[in-house]
Design an enzyme around this catalytic site. Structure first.
Site, short mmCIF file in Angstrom:
data_model
loop_
_atom_site.label_atom_id
_atom_site.label_comp_id
_atom_site.label_asym_id
_atom_site.label_seq_id
_atom_site.Cartn_x
_atom_site.Cartn_y
_atom_site.Cartn_z
N HIS A 56 -14.80 -14.96 -70.33
CA HIS A 56 -14.76 -16.41 -70.61
C HIS A 56 -15.85 -16.80 -71.61
CE1 HIS A 56 -11.48 -17.14 -67.93
NE2 HIS A 56 -12.12 -16.56 -66.93
N ASP A 111 -6.12 -13.90 -67.82
CA ASP A 111 -6.82 -14.19 -66.58
C ASP A 111 -5.81 -14.84 -65.64
OD1 ASP A 111 -9.12 -14.41 -64.89
OD2 ASP A 111 -9.17 -16.54 -65.34
#
Length: 203
Positions: A56, A111
């Site tokens: 991220h 994800d």
């Protein structure tokens, strides 16, 4: 417990596990935690120290000095724009393109693919979406893919096959265009800019 406590406790355990695995001729594990998707920017300070890469990292966009450190050390950042779009940050606000243009070591990742993707190829969806949304060309995608392999936990033999014999070297010397589809002029540019920044700090 605070994020820093959890990470360093985990890091200490992984170091012990890696020492044991190496003593038995086994491969070791890298630490690539989730960080910077939400929560305090201090999470990104914590991961900067022990992590080989993070997942991220979008909150680096709020911390210029910290972003600069990640750039200088080329810490891997695996961004998941489609997941972020659903949960935390719409694509129009995603810093992925800025990170890429500035030369941070970014890659695309999936994800929670069963929640945010529609096919059996979630990573291909991320690449396709990024190409269309940010108008990326094939050289851009090749660079992102190369970053992904460098960040990955695949063994040395696999990376040799995919990236070439000198992939561990910096700049042009570490790029095999026949393997990566990445022209040397792009690699030269990235390397020169990075070395210029490091030299500036050294002076």
């Amino acid at each position: 417990p605070p994020y820093a406590y959890q990470l360093f406790y985990f890091y200490a355990n992984v170091q012990q596990l890696n020492a044991l695995r190496r003593s038995r001729g086994m491969h070791s594990f890298d630490i690539r935690p989730h960080a910077g998707e939400a929560g305090s920017p201090l999470h990104l300070v914590t991961t900067y120290l022990p992590a080989r890469g993070i997942n991220h990292g979008i909150n680096l966009d709020k911390e210029a000095a910290l972003q600069y450190l990640y750039y200088l050390d080329q810490v891997g950042i695996a961004v998941s724009p489609m997941s972020n779009n659903a949960l935390f940050l719409k694509l129009k606000d995603s810093p992925f393109l800025r990170f890429f243009n500035r030369g941070l070591n970014v890659s695309l990742s999936s994800d929670d693919p069963m929640m945010f993707h529609l096919s059996e190829q979630p990573l291909m969806e991320e690449y396709s979406n990024a190409r269309q949304y940010w108008n990326l060309n094939m050289i851009d995608l090749s660079e992102i893919a190369r970053n992904s392999v460098l960040q990955s936990g695949f063994d040395h033999k696999c990376k040799l096959e995919w990236l070439g014999d000198s992939y561990e070297s910096e700049g042009i010397a570490g790029n095999d265009p026949d393997k990566t589809n990445l022209p040397q002029i792009r690699m030269g540019f990235r390397s020169e800019e990075l070395q210029s920044e490091r030299s500036l700090l050294a002076r």
